[in-house]
Write a protein that holds these residues in place. Structure first.
Motif, PDB file in Angstrom:
ATOM      1  N   ILE A  41       0.838  -1.206   0.000  1.00  0.00           N
ATOM      2  CA  ILE A  41       0.000   0.000   0.000  1.00  0.00           C
ATOM      3  C   ILE A  41       0.872   1.255   0.000  1.00  0.00           C
ATOM      4  O   ILE A  41       0.565   2.245  -0.684  1.00  0.00           O
ATOM      5  N   MET A  42       1.967   1.228   0.752  1.00  0.00           N
ATOM      6  CA  MET A  42       2.863   2.379   0.779  1.00  0.00           C
ATOM      7  C   MET A  42       3.483   2.631  -0.601  1.00  0.00           C
ATOM      8  O   MET A  42       3.549   3.781  -1.071  1.00  0.00           O
ATOM      9  N   ILE A  43       3.928   1.559  -1.268  1.00  0.00           N
ATOM     10  CA  ILE A  43       4.504   1.715  -2.611  1.00  0.00           C
ATOM     11  C   ILE A  43       3.461   2.263  -3.583  1.00  0.00           C
ATOM     12  O   ILE A  43       3.736   3.166  -4.388  1.00  0.00           O
ATOM     13  N   TRP A  44       2.245   1.724  -3.513  1.00  0.00           N
ATOM     14  CA  TRP A  44       1.180   2.206  -4.399  1.00  0.00           C
ATOM     15  C   TRP A  44       0.836   3.661  -4.097  1.00  0.00           C
ATOM     16  O   TRP A  44       0.591   4.455  -5.019  1.00  0.00           O
ATOM     17  N   SER A  45       0.851   4.027  -2.821  1.00  0.00           N
ATOM     18  CA  SER A  45       0.543   5.412  -2.456  1.00  0.00           C
ATOM     19  C   SER A  45       1.609   6.369  -2.993  1.00  0.00           C
ATOM     20  O   SER A  45       1.286   7.466  -3.482  1.00  0.00           O
ATOM     21  N   ILE A  46       2.876   5.962  -2.907  1.00  0.00           N
ATOM     22  CA  ILE A  46       3.948   6.797  -3.459  1.00  0.00           C
ATOM     23  C   ILE A  46       3.783   6.955  -4.965  1.00  0.00           C
ATOM     24  O   ILE A  46       3.926   8.059  -5.516  1.00  0.00           O
ATOM     25  N   PHE A  47       3.458   5.875  -5.650  1.00  0.00           N
ATOM     26  CA  PHE A  47       3.251   5.952  -7.100  1.00  0.00           C
ATOM     27  C   PHE A  47       2.093   6.876  -7.445  1.00  0.00           C
ATOM     28  O   PHE A  47       2.187   7.708  -8.367  1.00  0.00           O
ATOM     29  N   VAL A  48       0.977   6.749  -6.713  1.00  0.00           N
ATOM     30  CA  VAL A  48      -0.185   7.614  -6.978  1.00  0.00           C
ATOM     31  C   VAL A  48       0.149   9.067  -6.689  1.00  0.00           C
ATOM     32  O   VAL A  48      -0.240   9.974  -7.432  1.00  0.00           O
ATOM     33  N   THR A  49       0.908   9.318  -5.619  1.00  0.00           N
ATOM     34  CA  THR A  49       1.287  10.702  -5.287  1.00  0.00           C
ATOM     35  C   THR A  49       2.143  11.313  -6.380  1.00  0.00           C
ATOM     36  O   THR A  49       1.925  12.456  -6.811  1.00  0.00           O
ATOM     37  N   VAL A  50       3.132  10.566  -6.867  1.00  0.00           N
ATOM     38  CA  VAL A  50       3.987  11.062  -7.956  1.00  0.00           C
ATOM     39  C   VAL A  50       3.165  11.305  -9.211  1.00  0.00           C
ATOM     40  O   VAL A  50       3.347  12.324  -9.918  1.00  0.00           O
ATOM     41  N   ALA A  51       2.236  10.401  -9.513  1.00  0.00           N
ATOM     42  CA  ALA A  51       1.394  10.567 -10.699  1.00  0.00           C
ATOM     43  C   ALA A  51       0.519  11.815 -10.579  1.00  0.00           C
ATOM     44  O   ALA A  51       0.334  12.559 -11.556  1.00  0.00           O
ATOM     45  N   ILE A  52      -0.009  12.068  -9.392  1.00  0.00           N
ATOM     46  CA  ILE A  52      -0.845  13.255  -9.199  1.00  0.00           C
ATOM     47  C   ILE A  52      -0.028  14.530  -9.398  1.00  0.00           C
ATOM     48  O   ILE A  52      -0.477  15.487 -10.063  1.00  0.00           O
ATOM     49  N   PHE A  53       1.184  14.563  -8.859  1.00  0.00           N
ATOM     50  CA  PHE A  53       2.040  15.749  -9.046  1.00  0.00           C
ATOM     51  C   PHE A  53       2.381  15.946 -10.525  1.00  0.00           C
ATOM     52  O   PHE A  53       2.373  17.069 -11.038  1.00  0.00           O
ATOM     53  N   MET A  54       2.676  14.868 -11.227  1.00  0.00           N
ATOM     54  CA  MET A  54       3.005  14.995 -12.643  1.00  0.00           C
ATOM     55  C   MET A  54       1.815  15.483 -13.449  1.00  0.00           C
ATOM     56  O   MET A  54       1.948  16.348 -14.331  1.00  0.00           O
ATOM     57  N   VAL A  55       0.640  14.946 -13.184  1.00  0.00           N
ATOM     58  CA  VAL A  55      -0.565  15.404 -13.881  1.00  0.00           C
ATOM     59  C   VAL A  55      -0.855  16.859 -13.550  1.00  0.00           C
ATOM     60  O   VAL A  55      -1.220  17.660 -14.435  1.00  0.00           O
TER      61      VAL A  55
END
Length: 232
Positions: free
Chosen positions: A194-208
């Motif tokens: 869950i932590m890895i997925w949360s980091i990925f989602v956070t990075v994706a949100i910043f990029m978008v």
């Protein structure tokens, strides 16, 4: 007579308390092995036990952590005949009676796994438990009358019952610890994912978000006529 009876009863009570305390401190005198060991990937571990003929034995195992919680198990007799074999099994128990005296081998294999380490619990019990300490002395003929004999017999039965109940408690505690360890490892693994997925989602949100900012900025930026119609 009453003083003699009281002394015998007090002695038997003290004997029962000593047995109870010894059982609390350690298991009974069953031969074999009980342990938890680490089984690396592409590895195989074997346990050897000398068993006499007509001796009843039990092999119990459970994969506590690692991969899909499975392991290959094979049990052979002194002539290397296969008595028990399981492929990718999570847990099981096997009981048999030795047909010949010799070395019995129980092997646990993780050779099918290329990267998952396993933590495996085994309980390899051989034969029955030794009699309770002092039980032979308590079974000697008595001369104080039939009533005292029955009283001592009841105390011996109570001692055996306490012994069996404490062994059952030890088994229950062992299995509860295994379930607790397995559940904790699954929870930690789920938390890590869950932590890895949360980091990925956070990075994706910043990029978008940054992409949207640059796109909107390009819409409202002032363009020169030469950029709009081209240079002449």
């Amino acid at each position: 007579m009453n003083d003699l009876v009281a002394r015998r009863v007090v002695g038997v009570i003290g004997w029962l308390l000593a047995i109870t305390w010894a059982l609390v401190l350690q298991c009974g005198g069953v031969g074999g092995v009980e342990l938890t060991f680490e089984l690396p990937d592409n590895a195989k571990e074997c346990f050897h036990e000398i068993i006499e003929k007509d001796t009843e034995s039990t092999l119990e195992f459970q994969v506590v952590t690692g991969g899909h919680y499975d392991v290959d198990v094979i049990l052979t007799d002194p002539t290397r005949n296969v008595l028990y074999k399981q492929i990718k099994k999570q847990y099981d128990s096997f009981q048999w009676k030795a047909e010949k005296t010799g070395e019995y081998i129980a092997c646990f294999s993780n050779e099918f796994s290329t990267f998952s380490h396993k933590l495996v619990y085994i309980d390899f019990q051989v034969g029955d438990e030794d009699p309770l300490p002092g039980l032979e002395a308590a079974q000697e003929p008595l001369t104080q009358g039939e009533e005292i004999h029955f009283a001592l017999t009841d105390m011996e039965s109570s001692a055996r019952e306490i012994h069996e109940n404490l062994n059952a408690v030890i088994d229950y505690q062992t299995h509860h610890r295994l379930r607790e360890t397995q559940s904790r490892h699954r929870a930690e693994d789920l938390n890590e994912r869950i932590m890895i997925w949360s980091i990925f989602v956070t990075v994706a949100i910043f990029m978008v978000g940054l992409g949207q900012v640059f796109v909107l900025k390009s819409f409202f930026s002032e363009k020169r006529p030469s950029q709009m119609y081209g240079a002449h």
